[in-house]
Scaffold this motif. Sequence first.
Motif, short mmCIF file in Angstrom:
data_model
loop_
_atom_site.label_atom_id
_atom_site.label_comp_id
_atom_site.label_asym_id
_atom_site.label_seq_id
_atom_site.Cartn_x
_atom_site.Cartn_y
_atom_site.Cartn_z
N ASN A 132 39.33 50.79 23.41
CA ASN A 132 38.80 49.96 24.49
C ASN A 132 39.91 49.56 25.47
OD1 ASN A 132 39.17 48.39 21.87
ND2 ASN A 132 39.26 46.69 23.33
N ILE A 133 41.16 49.46 25.00
CA ILE A 133 42.27 49.24 25.92
C ILE A 133 42.46 50.46 26.81
CG2 ILE A 133 44.80 49.06 26.02
CD1 ILE A 133 44.68 47.19 23.64
N LEU A 134 42.34 51.65 26.24
CA LEU A 134 42.44 52.88 27.03
C LEU A 134 41.33 52.94 28.07
CD1 LEU A 134 43.67 55.68 27.55
CD2 LEU A 134 42.16 56.57 25.75
N PHE A 135 40.11 52.60 27.69
CA PHE A 135 38.98 52.57 28.62
C PHE A 135 39.29 51.64 29.79
CE2 PHE A 135 35.05 51.14 30.38
CZ PHE A 135 34.08 52.09 30.11
N HIS A 136 39.75 50.44 29.49
CA HIS A 136 40.07 49.44 30.51
C HIS A 136 41.19 49.95 31.42
CE1 HIS A 136 40.09 44.83 31.24
NE2 HIS A 136 40.46 45.46 32.34
N PHE A 137 42.20 50.56 30.82
CA PHE A 137 43.33 51.08 31.59
C PHE A 137 42.88 52.17 32.57
CE2 PHE A 137 46.43 54.54 32.00
CZ PHE A 137 47.44 53.88 32.70
N ILE A 138 42.10 53.12 32.08
CA ILE A 138 41.64 54.21 32.95
C ILE A 138 40.85 53.66 34.12
CG2 ILE A 138 40.14 56.24 33.09
CD1 ILE A 138 40.77 56.76 30.13
N ASN A 139 39.94 52.72 33.83
CA ASN A 139 39.09 52.17 34.88
C ASN A 139 39.90 51.48 35.97
OD1 ASN A 139 36.14 51.43 35.61
ND2 ASN A 139 37.20 49.48 35.71
N ASN A 140 40.94 50.75 35.59
CA ASN A 140 41.75 50.03 36.57
C ASN A 140 42.80 50.91 37.23
OD1 ASN A 140 40.25 47.94 35.48
ND2 ASN A 140 41.96 46.52 35.34
N ALA A 141 43.23 51.97 36.52
CA ALA A 141 44.29 52.82 37.05
C ALA A 141 43.79 53.79 38.11
CB ALA A 141 44.96 53.60 35.91
N VAL A 142 42.53 54.22 37.99
CA VAL A 142 42.00 55.23 38.91
C VAL A 142 42.10 54.80 40.37
CG1 VAL A 142 39.86 56.35 39.66
CG2 VAL A 142 40.55 56.44 37.26
N PRO A 143 41.63 53.59 40.77
CA PRO A 143 41.75 53.22 42.19
C PRO A 143 43.19 53.10 42.66
CG PRO A 143 40.94 51.37 40.88
CD PRO A 143 40.90 52.56 40.00
N VAL A 144 44.09 52.64 41.78
CA VAL A 144 45.50 52.54 42.16
C VAL A 144 46.08 53.92 42.43
CG1 VAL A 144 47.79 51.76 41.42
CG2 VAL A 144 45.77 50.41 40.84
#
Length: 336
Positions: free
Chosen positions: A211-223
């Motif tokens: 779930n940390i990986l899921f959260h990271f991917i979601n926030n990293a994509v727009p950056v």
Amino acid sequence: MNKYIDFNEIKMIWKDKRRRKPYLAALLLAVLYIGDIFFLSSILARHLGIAGNIVHEMILAGMGVGVFLILKGKLKVIFPFKKPQWIKIAGTFVLWLGTYLLTMAVTLIVTFFFPSEVMGASEGVNYLVNNISVMLGMLIVAITPAICEEIAFRGALLSCFRGAKSKWTGIIIVSLFFGACHGSIWRMIPTAMLGVAMGYILLETENMIYNILFHFINNAVPVLLLGAATAFVELFGGEDAWEMAESMSSAVDVRMPLASVGMYMMWAGGAPLLIYAGRYLLHRGQPGYDRGLFPPEKKKIMAVMAGAGGAVMFFGFLLMAVSICLEMAAASRYMF
């Protein structure tokens, strides 16, 4: 499928369960989180600037861990970290992609009807991402929130509902609170939808890595997308077009094009299949998931998913067709 862990079985929160209830811990955590997110974070930002965002996130995670240290909770159970498996990492990514397409469609629909409210709610985040480097943006927007917020919400807060009869009780309550903590009713719905996926991943895998990986991917994509666009402009020019695009995106009264809504609706038609496939990869090899991705006994489920996905795609296509017809009609007035 992993057995859902009962609160009484893991004995993770209270010294004396006859006198205390786990939901009181949830209430305490909620009060502490609200204080940190809506009050302390602004003070830290005022005195520490961008670094205040990192400190506030660390305090948020510290509150979750600290409460269970005081209450003698079993930290290894509340915050389970285990060696990840590649198949589950793949499942997490596929599940994120399906959830992302679904939430983007919902976001654009809301934005179409309430453009100024949605754009205004995201203005602070957009300003932060636009004015820092990609590396710093990854740290502040992706890495720190992924770790700290998952510890606080999916780790500590969701653990308070482990004794509920249905796992969805805790997932939904925590997800709605997680969405509300983002400070806007307009961001609450899509954020809560992402929270549901992350809570589901944790309870199904009993491993916070996913779930940390899921959260990271979601926030990293727009950056990363913004960083790539900025690099492209610097490499090939086009600063004027870039400034025009920024000015248009910052104009909160600009309505979202109907064609854009239709396009994302068409993409969202693939969300049910992606979510199904991601769920399968998270459980592959376990009882009930050992007969392939499309076993014969799940024909009805597949038919429902195909029908739902097809309906969403068709509706998106209609929106795009209507938008194109309206634009052609408007343009034809200047031809006569």
